[in-house]
Design a protein around this motif. Structure first.
Motif, PDB file in Angstrom:
ATOM      1  N   GLU A 144      46.761  64.828  34.290  1.00  0.00           N
ATOM      2  CA  GLU A 144      46.084  65.849  33.486  1.00  0.00           C
ATOM      3  C   GLU A 144      45.306  66.857  34.317  1.00  0.00           C
ATOM      4  OE1 GLU A 144      43.708  63.912  30.528  1.00  0.00           O
ATOM      5  OE2 GLU A 144      45.326  62.519  29.978  1.00  0.00           O
ATOM      6  N   GLY A 145      45.298  66.671  35.649  1.00  0.00           N
ATOM      7  CA  GLY A 145      44.580  67.601  36.508  1.00  0.00           C
ATOM      8  C   GLY A 145      43.072  67.553  36.326  1.00  0.00           C
ATOM      9  N   LYS A 146      42.514  66.342  36.162  1.00  0.00           N
ATOM     10  CA  LYS A 146      41.085  66.154  35.955  1.00  0.00           C
ATOM     11  C   LYS A 146      40.459  65.415  37.147  1.00  0.00           C
ATOM     12  CE  LYS A 146      41.082  67.826  31.732  1.00  0.00           C
ATOM     13  NZ  LYS A 146      40.382  69.092  31.390  1.00  0.00           N
ATOM     14  N   GLN A 147      39.163  65.596  37.325  1.00  0.00           N
ATOM     15  CA  GLN A 147      38.439  64.845  38.343  1.00  0.00           C
ATOM     16  C   GLN A 147      38.105  63.452  37.814  1.00  0.00           C
ATOM     17  OE1 GLN A 147      35.105  66.718  40.329  1.00  0.00           O
ATOM     18  NE2 GLN A 147      35.864  68.774  39.833  1.00  0.00           N
ATOM     19  N   ILE A 148      37.880  62.531  38.738  1.00  0.00           N
ATOM     20  CA  ILE A 148      37.398  61.206  38.366  1.00  0.00           C
ATOM     21  C   ILE A 148      36.018  60.998  38.977  1.00  0.00           C
ATOM     22  CG2 ILE A 148      39.685  60.171  38.146  1.00  0.00           C
ATOM     23  CD1 ILE A 148      39.218  58.886  40.903  1.00  0.00           C
ATOM     24  N   SER A 149      35.257  60.091  38.385  1.00  0.00           N
ATOM     25  CA  SER A 149      33.954  59.717  38.937  1.00  0.00           C
ATOM     26  C   SER A 149      33.950  58.217  39.191  1.00  0.00           C
ATOM     27  CB  SER A 149      32.831  60.097  37.972  1.00  0.00           C
ATOM     28  OG  SER A 149      32.918  59.347  36.771  1.00  0.00           O
ATOM     29  N   PHE A 150      33.212  57.798  40.207  1.00  0.00           N
ATOM     30  CA  PHE A 150      33.125  56.377  40.540  1.00  0.00           C
ATOM     31  C   PHE A 150      32.015  56.153  41.553  1.00  0.00           C
ATOM     32  CE2 PHE A 150      36.185  58.342  43.373  1.00  0.00           C
ATOM     33  CZ  PHE A 150      35.808  57.900  44.624  1.00  0.00           C
ATOM     34  N   GLN A 151      31.626  54.903  41.709  1.00  0.00           N
ATOM     35  CA  GLN A 151      30.765  54.475  42.803  1.00  0.00           C
ATOM     36  C   GLN A 151      31.626  53.673  43.769  1.00  0.00           C
ATOM     37  OE1 GLN A 151      28.022  52.654  39.883  1.00  0.00           O
ATOM     38  NE2 GLN A 151      26.371  53.664  40.995  1.00  0.00           N
ATOM     39  N   TYR A 152      31.108  53.465  44.985  1.00  0.00           N
ATOM     40  CA  TYR A 152      31.934  52.817  46.003  1.00  0.00           C
ATOM     41  C   TYR A 152      31.252  51.558  46.512  1.00  0.00           C
ATOM     42  CZ  TYR A 152      35.809  52.969  49.313  1.00  0.00           C
ATOM     43  OH  TYR A 152      36.969  52.706  49.995  1.00  0.00           O
ATOM     44  N   ASN A 153      32.000  50.450  46.457  1.00  0.00           N
ATOM     45  CA  ASN A 153      31.484  49.129  46.809  1.00  0.00           C
ATOM     46  C   ASN A 153      31.973  48.753  48.211  1.00  0.00           C
ATOM     47  OD1 ASN A 153      30.661  46.498  46.934  1.00  0.00           O
ATOM     48  ND2 ASN A 153      31.802  45.785  45.159  1.00  0.00           N
ATOM     49  N   ASP A 154      31.277  49.221  49.238  1.00  0.00           N
ATOM     50  CA  ASP A 154      31.695  48.962  50.624  1.00  0.00           C
ATOM     51  C   ASP A 154      31.735  47.478  50.959  1.00  0.00           C
ATOM     52  OD1 ASP A 154      32.473  51.200  52.000  1.00  0.00           O
ATOM     53  OD2 ASP A 154      30.443  51.882  52.378  1.00  0.00           O
ATOM     54  N   LYS A 155      30.809  46.719  50.407  1.00  0.00           N
ATOM     55  CA  LYS A 155      30.699  45.306  50.758  1.00  0.00           C
ATOM     56  C   LYS A 155      31.601  44.419  49.910  1.00  0.00           C
ATOM     57  CE  LYS A 155      25.884  45.957  52.147  1.00  0.00           C
ATOM     58  NZ  LYS A 155      24.468  45.596  51.897  1.00  0.00           N
ATOM     59  N   TYR A 156      32.204  44.986  48.907  1.00  0.00           N
ATOM     60  CA  TYR A 156      33.092  44.269  47.999  1.00  0.00           C
ATOM     61  C   TYR A 156      32.416  43.025  47.408  1.00  0.00           C
ATOM     62  CZ  TYR A 156      37.467  42.967  45.814  1.00  0.00           C
ATOM     63  OH  TYR A 156      38.437  42.685  44.892  1.00  0.00           O
ATOM     64  N   LEU A 157      31.173  43.210  46.985  1.00  0.00           N
ATOM     65  CA  LEU A 157      30.466  42.135  46.305  1.00  0.00           C
ATOM     66  C   LEU A 157      30.888  42.092  44.845  1.00  0.00           C
ATOM     67  CD1 LEU A 157      26.894  42.735  47.767  1.00  0.00           C
ATOM     68  CD2 LEU A 157      28.556  41.004  48.472  1.00  0.00           C
ATOM     69  N   THR A 158      30.911  40.894  44.265  1.00  0.00           N
ATOM     70  CA  THR A 158      31.358  40.751  42.874  1.00  0.00           C
ATOM     71  C   THR A 158      30.452  41.503  41.919  1.00  0.00           C
ATOM     72  OG1 THR A 158      32.196  38.552  43.427  1.00  0.00           O
ATOM     73  CG2 THR A 158      31.977  39.090  41.098  1.00  0.00           C
ATOM     74  N   LYS A 159      29.135  41.366  42.104  1.00  0.00           N
ATOM     75  CA  LYS A 159      28.177  42.077  41.259  1.00  0.00           C
ATOM     76  C   LYS A 159      27.178  42.809  42.158  1.00  0.00           C
ATOM     77  CE  LYS A 159      28.511  38.846  37.365  1.00  0.00           C
ATOM     78  NZ  LYS A 159      27.765  37.919  36.470  1.00  0.00           N
ATOM     79  N   PRO A 160      27.585  43.957  42.701  1.00  0.00           N
ATOM     80  CA  PRO A 160      26.731  44.652  43.662  1.00  0.00           C
ATOM     81  C   PRO A 160      25.504  45.283  43.004  1.00  0.00           C
ATOM     82  CG  PRO A 160      28.615  46.006  43.112  1.00  0.00           C
ATOM     83  CD  PRO A 160      28.844  44.672  42.457  1.00  0.00           C
ATOM     84  N   GLU A 161      24.387  45.223  43.710  1.00  0.00           N
ATOM     85  CA  GLU A 161      23.184  45.954  43.310  1.00  0.00           C
ATOM     86  C   GLU A 161      23.333  47.398  43.805  1.00  0.00           C
ATOM     87  OE1 GLU A 161      20.803  44.753  41.466  1.00  0.00           O
ATOM     88  OE2 GLU A 161      21.681  42.730  41.405  1.00  0.00           O
ATOM     89  N   PRO A 162      22.564  48.335  43.241  1.00  0.00           N
ATOM     90  CA  PRO A 162      22.679  49.736  43.683  1.00  0.00           C
ATOM     91  C   PRO A 162      22.561  49.902  45.192  1.00  0.00           C
ATOM     92  CG  PRO A 162      21.351  49.622  41.704  1.00  0.00           C
ATOM     93  CD  PRO A 162      21.634  48.204  42.104  1.00  0.00           C
ATOM     94  N   GLU A 163      21.658  49.117  45.826  1.00  0.00           N
ATOM     95  CA  GLU A 163      21.491  49.247  47.277  1.00  0.00           C
ATOM     96  C   GLU A 163      22.695  48.713  48.056  1.00  0.00           C
ATOM     97  OE1 GLU A 163      18.999  45.623  45.923  1.00  0.00           O
ATOM     98  OE2 GLU A 163      19.422  47.686  45.243  1.00  0.00           O
ATOM     99  N   ASP A 164      23.560  47.931  47.397  1.00  0.00           N
ATOM    100  CA  ASP A 164      24.761  47.416  48.057  1.00  0.00           C
ATOM    101  C   ASP A 164      25.896  48.437  48.049  1.00  0.00           C
ATOM    102  OD1 ASP A 164      23.649  44.862  48.562  1.00  0.00           O
ATOM    103  OD2 ASP A 164      24.035  44.285  46.483  1.00  0.00           O
ATOM    104  N   LEU A 165      25.803  49.443  47.207  1.00  0.00           N
ATOM    105  CA  LEU A 165      26.847  50.450  47.078  1.00  0.00           C
ATOM    106  C   LEU A 165      26.657  51.559  48.106  1.00  0.00           C
ATOM    107  CD1 LEU A 165      26.886  50.709  43.189  1.00  0.00           C
ATOM    108  CD2 LEU A 165      28.516  49.468  44.628  1.00  0.00           C
ATOM    109  N   SER A 166      27.717  52.298  48.381  1.00  0.00           N
ATOM    110  CA  SER A 166      27.629  53.398  49.341  1.00  0.00           C
ATOM    111  C   SER A 166      26.614  54.427  48.865  1.00  0.00           C
ATOM    112  CB  SER A 166      28.999  54.073  49.481  1.00  0.00           C
ATOM    113  OG  SER A 166      29.932  53.177  50.022  1.00  0.00           O
ATOM    114  N   ASN A 167      25.809  54.894  49.806  1.00  0.00           N
ATOM    115  CA  ASN A 167      24.797  55.911  49.508  1.00  0.00           C
ATOM    116  C   ASN A 167      23.917  55.523  48.324  1.00  0.00           C
ATOM    117  OD1 ASN A 167      25.626  57.783  51.573  1.00  0.00           O
ATOM    118  ND2 ASN A 167      27.398  58.245  50.289  1.00  0.00           N
ATOM    119  N   LYS A 168      23.561  54.210  48.291  1.00  0.00           N
ATOM    120  CA  LYS A 168      22.644  53.670  47.281  1.00  0.00           C
ATOM    121  C   LYS A 168      23.091  53.960  45.841  1.00  0.00           C
ATOM    122  CE  LYS A 168      18.638  53.784  50.347  1.00  0.00           C
ATOM    123  NZ  LYS A 168      17.248  54.244  50.545  1.00  0.00           N
ATOM    124  N   GLY A 169      24.389  53.810  45.635  1.00  0.00           N
ATOM    125  CA  GLY A 169      24.909  53.946  44.276  1.00  0.00           C
ATOM    126  C   GLY A 169      25.266  55.352  43.864  1.00  0.00           C
TER     127      GLY A 169
END
Length: 343
Positions: free
Chosen positions: A155-180
């Protein structure tokens, strides 16, 4: 009560015959019994009706053969098979080792693959396909990520997401890239490399391609924002200027590492030829070394960094970087950094 029972019967007989082969034929009595077991007939159809169904199927181009012993029945000759047994085996094996699938999705896919075969194919696959559910490490949410990404690309649309560098099952915001931080990316390609799926796209701030491992993407959503045109990407423009395409790009970026590419010369043992061609493509120019039949020489256009160095190291000394010197020095530093971990 089924309307138009004759049409339903014809379809069911066709499905039965798709499962037949020379070693697993069906005669009229067996077909009648199957129809009765499946509950598609209020009364047992007569032999002439079944024979007319088989003739109709044959007239539609699905060639039905008769066994030498007519009492054994008939079977489809296999020309209409979508997949051969060995092809189904390959597909099933690919699914069993796919780390980007959950165990549930892998099982469903394998069941679907097996349903494409004949009775003989199914019996064979049950014997030769080895399943190890522990290898299917993805969560059941993976399919939803795929759907959102594929829909956004179409459809030519952008996507949004957060990135889980540590691949934790239930990551906290500080565990995500650039603090979520929430990424907004224009998606262009979804490719599989080294048994991982990667998204290739552009962020809202940069015009070069970026790579994201799908298994590490969190809360993937399709947005209403229009995606950037891929032709406006600097990476795409550079590829076009050099007469290259996305296939060349993937060959040059081993393990999906970023960076500019350069020509690198390699000295390789003959036993690595298939590995080299499998990595860089079979159009690669390979020259056997004069006076030393054990080696061949080639050069590759590649991002000469960690991904490429990982690949060279994995060849166990059978692939040697012969130039340029700056790449040799970078590779030495890479090896020294690895050795330092064991001091």
């Amino acid at each position: 009560m089924i309307k138009n029972p004759n049409k339903y019967r014809l379809l069911r007989v066709f499905e039965y015959m798709l499962q037949t082969d020379e070693e697993h034929p069906l005669n009229v009595t067996q077909i009648q019994n199957k129809l009765a077991e499946d509950g598609f007939c209020d009364k047992l159809p007569d032999r002439k009706s079944i024979l007319r169904d088989l003739a109709c199927i044959n007239d539609c181009g699905y060639e039905i053969e008769v066994c030498e012993n007519h009492n054994c029945g008939k079977y489809m000759n296999g020309k209409q098979k979508v997949f051969e047994g060995y092809q189904l085996k390959m597909l099933a094996d690919a699914v069993t080792s796919a780390r980007f699938l959950s165990a549930d999705d892998a099982k469903k896919l394998i069941d679907s693959i097996m349903s494409l075969g004949t009775i003989a194919d199914k019996e064979l696959l049950k014997k030769v396909v080895i399943r190890d559910e522990s290898l299917n490490v993805a969560t059941n949410q993976e399919k939803y990520k795929f759907n959102h990404i594929l829909e956004a690309i179409c459809e030519g649309k952008q996507i949004s997401f957060q990135y889980n560098d540590k691949y934790l099952t239930k990551p906290e915001p500080e565990d995500l890239s650039n603090k979520g931080r929430i990424y907004y990316v224009s998606p262009y390609y979804l490719v599989v490399r080294n048994n991982n799926y990667y998204l290739i796209g552009c962020t809202e701030k940069h015009s070069d391609f970026s790579h994201y491992r799908v298994s590490r993407m969190v809360d993937v959503c399709k947005t209403d924002l229009k995606a950037k045109d891929i032709k406006d990407s600097e990476t795409y423009k550079n590829l076009a200027r050099e007469g290259k395409n996305i296939r060349d790009y993937l060959r040059e970026h081993i393990n999906m590492w970023f960076g500019d590419t350069q020509r690198v010369n390699l000295h390789c043992r003959q036993q690595t030829r298939l590995d080299v061609l499998g990595t860089f493509g079979n159009l690669l120019n390979i020259n056997d070394c004069e006076g030393d039949k054990e080696y061949f020489a080639t050069s590759v256009q590649v991002q000469a960094g960690g991904g490429f160095f990982n690949w060279v190291a994995g060849m166990g000394g059978n692939v040697i970087i012969t130039g340029p010197e700056c790449v040799r020095e970078s590779y030495k530093k890479y090896l020294e950094s690895q050795l330092a971990l064991y001091k």
